[in-house]
Write an enzyme that holds these catalytic residues in place. Sequence first.
Site, short mmCIF file in Angstrom:
data_model
loop_
_atom_site.label_atom_id
_atom_site.label_comp_id
_atom_site.label_asym_id
_atom_site.label_seq_id
_atom_site.Cartn_x
_atom_site.Cartn_y
_atom_site.Cartn_z
N LYS A 174 -5.31 -108.60 29.16
CA LYS A 174 -5.84 -108.00 27.94
C LYS A 174 -7.34 -107.81 27.98
O LYS A 174 -7.89 -107.05 27.21
CB LYS A 174 -5.40 -108.79 26.70
CG LYS A 174 -5.84 -110.23 26.62
CD LYS A 174 -5.53 -110.74 25.21
CE LYS A 174 -4.62 -111.95 25.19
NZ LYS A 174 -5.30 -113.19 25.60
N LYS A 218 -12.28 -116.21 36.70
CA LYS A 218 -13.09 -115.93 35.51
C LYS A 218 -14.57 -116.14 35.78
O LYS A 218 -15.40 -115.45 35.19
CB LYS A 218 -12.62 -116.77 34.32
CG LYS A 218 -11.22 -116.38 33.88
CD LYS A 218 -11.09 -116.13 32.38
CE LYS A 218 -9.78 -115.42 32.13
NZ LYS A 218 -9.31 -115.45 30.78
N LYS A 276 -3.05 -108.53 38.02
CA LYS A 276 -2.29 -108.83 36.80
C LYS A 276 -2.70 -107.90 35.65
O LYS A 276 -3.87 -107.61 35.49
CB LYS A 276 -2.59 -110.29 36.41
CG LYS A 276 -1.78 -110.83 35.26
CD LYS A 276 -2.21 -112.24 34.86
CE LYS A 276 -3.15 -112.21 33.68
NZ LYS A 276 -3.27 -113.50 32.97
P1 ATP Z 1 -7.13 -112.68 29.48
O1 ATP Z 1 -7.11 -111.29 29.99
O2 ATP Z 1 -8.06 -112.89 28.30
O3 ATP Z 1 -7.24 -113.72 30.53
P2 ATP Z 1 -4.27 -112.75 29.30
O4 ATP Z 1 -3.84 -111.33 29.11
O5 ATP Z 1 -4.06 -113.35 30.64
O6 ATP Z 1 -5.74 -112.93 28.80
P3 ATP Z 1 -3.47 -115.11 27.77
O7 ATP Z 1 -3.80 -115.31 26.36
O8 ATP Z 1 -4.27 -115.86 28.76
O9 ATP Z 1 -3.52 -113.58 28.17
O10 ATP Z 1 -1.93 -115.38 28.01
C1 ATP Z 1 -0.95 -115.56 27.03
C2 ATP Z 1 0.40 -115.68 27.69
O11 ATP Z 1 0.79 -114.43 28.26
C3 ATP Z 1 0.46 -116.71 28.82
O12 ATP Z 1 1.68 -117.42 28.75
C4 ATP Z 1 0.44 -115.87 30.06
O13 ATP Z 1 1.10 -116.50 31.13
C5 ATP Z 1 1.18 -114.62 29.62
N1 ATP Z 1 0.74 -113.44 30.36
C6 ATP Z 1 -0.48 -112.87 30.31
N2 ATP Z 1 -0.54 -111.79 31.10
C7 ATP Z 1 0.68 -111.67 31.69
C8 ATP Z 1 1.25 -110.74 32.62
N3 ATP Z 1 0.55 -109.73 33.09
N4 ATP Z 1 2.54 -110.93 33.00
C9 ATP Z 1 3.27 -111.95 32.49
N5 ATP Z 1 2.79 -112.86 31.61
C10 ATP Z 1 1.52 -112.74 31.21
#
Ligand code: ATP
Length: 331
Positions: free
Chosen positions: A200, A115, A197
Amino acid sequence: MLGDKKVVFSGVQPSGNLTIGNYLGAIKNFSAFSDEYRCFYCVVDLHAITVRQVPAELRRRTYETLALYMACGLDPEKNTLFVQSHVPAHAELSWLLNCYTMFGELSRMTQFKDKSAKHADNINAGLFTYPVLMAADILLYQTDLVPVGVDQKQHLELARDIAGRFNQAYSPTFVVPEPYIPQSGMKIMSLADPLSKMSKSDPNPNAVVYILDDKDTVLRKFRRAVTDSGAEVRPGEGKEGISNLISIYRCFTGKTEEEVIKEFEGKGYGDFKTACGEACADALSPVREEFARLMADKAYLEAVMKKGAEEASYAAARTMAKVKKKIGFIG
Ligand code: ATP
Ligand code: LTN
């Protein structure tokens, strides 16, 4: 433990539109715990501001994340659904735990490294201490189990280390939590770059399938997903794109890898991508409908938040009292 039940805690940031990564890696698995565990599911808005947020969007997404929890099957009567900033004990415990967390430990966190590379103009102290707030979230409720995607494993290890260190320094105070990482859907990858990954906050909307995308959009995104030049639907070296689609398809259909390989034997990637899109859109359509219904009733969402905050504050107060006493604060 709280009372006679083991505790589950998890959180999602209201930092963007939720993706099928959030759904398959986290939220979809949450409702399975509701009967046997005391469950707390939090919208972690304090975490979200480690990255700049537009105030009106943050507010809207906080409602949306709560509504999505419910649309994905979480019943507010069986689970404590709440917003992190409504329970000040999270920030309070986070400060205390900061003093039991080492600079070196935080420097090793890969999410911090990723980040800060992404937001080089805003490497704030909150981004650095983010995992301490997460540890506070978890330890505050004497949590036994934390369902998360595999990307959060390192943060959970840190939460365990902090709990152990505090327990060691005083006497047993915190339950040392265990991660619960689902086998399938552990890490859903980007459709545009299967080596990173699905996230969002990805600026490329074609890389990401959002839970709220309509059917045509879902189908289009899967059709455009990056794959290799081969034609055989089976996972393998250099076939990260297809491997990712196979995992997604398996999550939505419940099929095994062998079943998927057999189903698409002799068929091309095109057919498989369409089937993935269909399976995903079909699974998400009831979630979308329920979400729309809930978002139309703000008063109800606010009532759920309020009830959740009361339940969470009550449970949190017990841990806070214990912690302060051990440290030596006057109660
Ligand atoms: P950002 O892009 O803002 O970092 P993020 O998409 O990683 O956000 P978070 O709010 O950080 O989302 O994650 C919420 C939950 O979703 C966490 O338990 C995280 O492990 C899970 N998660 C997020 N992205 C994935 C993915 N691509 N595959 C599996 N689990 C995920
Ligand atoms: N850091 C997590 C969100 C999160 C969380 C938590 C998850 C904040 N607090 C407590 C589980 C338990 C993330 O980025 N996915």
